[in-house]
Design an enzyme around this catalytic site. Sequence first.
Site, PDB file in Angstrom:
ATOM      1  N   ARG A   1      -7.869  -1.825  -3.480  1.00 17.96           N
ATOM      2  CA  ARG A   1      -6.454  -1.976  -3.149  1.00 17.96           C
ATOM      3  C   ARG A   1      -6.026  -3.440  -3.068  1.00 17.96           C
ATOM      4  O   ARG A   1      -4.899  -3.790  -3.408  1.00 17.96           O
ATOM      5  CB  ARG A   1      -6.200  -1.274  -1.807  1.00 17.96           C
TER       6      ARG A   1
ATOM      7  N   SER B   1       4.265 -10.055   4.344  1.00 21.11           N
ATOM      8  CA  SER B   1       3.076  -9.608   3.622  1.00 21.11           C
ATOM      9  C   SER B   1       2.376  -8.479   4.354  1.00 21.11           C
ATOM     10  O   SER B   1       2.509  -8.327   5.571  1.00 21.11           O
ATOM     11  CB  SER B   1       2.092 -10.770   3.460  1.00 21.11           C
ATOM     12  N   ASP B   2       1.623  -7.692   3.614  1.00 16.00           N
ATOM     13  CA  ASP B   2       0.659  -6.796   4.242  1.00 16.00           C
ATOM     14  C   ASP B   2      -0.410  -7.672   4.894  1.00 16.00           C
ATOM     15  O   ASP B   2      -0.516  -8.869   4.610  1.00 16.00           O
ATOM     16  CB  ASP B   2       0.041  -5.867   3.185  1.00 16.00           C
ATOM     17  N   LEU B   3      -1.198  -7.088   5.768  1.00 11.66           N
ATOM     18  CA  LEU B   3      -2.179  -7.865   6.522  1.00 11.66           C
ATOM     19  C   LEU B   3      -3.193  -8.547   5.599  1.00 11.66           C
ATOM     20  O   LEU B   3      -3.838  -7.885   4.778  1.00 11.66           O
ATOM     21  CB  LEU B   3      -2.908  -6.970   7.519  1.00 11.66           C
TER      22      LEU B   3
ATOM     23  N   VAL C   1       5.271  -6.416   1.573  1.00 14.60           N
ATOM     24  CA  VAL C   1       4.825  -6.590   0.191  1.00 14.60           C
ATOM     25  C   VAL C   1       3.351  -6.207   0.079  1.00 14.60           C
ATOM     26  O   VAL C   1       2.532  -6.537   0.934  1.00 14.60           O
ATOM     27  CB  VAL C   1       5.040  -8.042  -0.261  1.00 14.60           C
TER      28      VAL C   1
END
Length: 326
Positions: free
Chosen positions: A156, A223-225, A190
């Site tokens: 991912r 952002s995503d982590l 995102v």
Amino acid sequence: MDIKKLINEMTLEEKASLCSGKNLWATKEIERFGIPSITFANGPYGLSKRNCDSYAPVPATCFPTPTALAATWDINLAYSVGKAIGEECLAENVNILFGPAVNIQRSPLSGRNFQYFSEDPVLSGEMGAAFINGIQSEGIGACVKYYIGNNQESHRQNINNIIDEQTLNEIYLSNFERVIKKSNPFAVMVAYNKINGIPCTENDYLLIDILRNRWNFNGLVLSDLYAINSIINSLQAGLDLEFPNSLNNTKQIIEAVLSGTLDSSILDNAIEDILNTISKVIKPVKECECNIYDKEKHNDLAREVAEDSIVLLKNKRNLLPLKKIG
């Protein structure tokens, strides 16, 4: 909060620090300006707030997953679930919910399909918009995710999705466009992955040309982590906030502005988005610190969603309606 005045008075170091979270679930505060920290929590199918002391989740209603909710085809029910989760956010002093997730259920092997509504962009968009409108009716911000193409769990964080322009617009962007235009979420998260060779967090076509200019989104882009590869490239591409926190990237921002690599106006635009979002969500929570919600009512709503989500493909041997025993 006079945001323009604040930005003019802030030091470069203070601005750079605001572009990174304080921890996994909160933004940084700047005490000398009275800029508070705001709290985020997960929540596609219920509030998932972590207790900082024990890291255990606080008690909350567990609603049926978005896939089940979408099977009802009931946008009013989606609104009610979003509103109920918003009430629980108020009770727990959560400012912004990480949800809903409106990605396409691209593969049956995707580990996050339970978070997503459907394999259909129209259904995903309509249910997602109603859900967001419910959350935000309580003064809580919704952060729609994962923009875009987060369609599988394996690799991912580094997969490159090759998507032609027609497919991109008709399937993968269509659901997000519907959500942005029908519910105006406070924030967009995102995704990790790349689209046609460019990380989503550095993709100015997705973040500026489409999200900002074509759809007129004026909220927070985060952002995503741990999704940031280059904080400078991300800021230049239209990202505002990195999650969670990175002292190294804060230093990079300062150095890039001083060297002229990063235009200071780009940084100011990001700070303006961050401060605008803080000003939207901080007031309701402060007014409702002792707020409580009707747990039994929320349990009844969860039960209603579960009942309405049942889909009968074929009523073989007149199975339904079920007959009472005794």
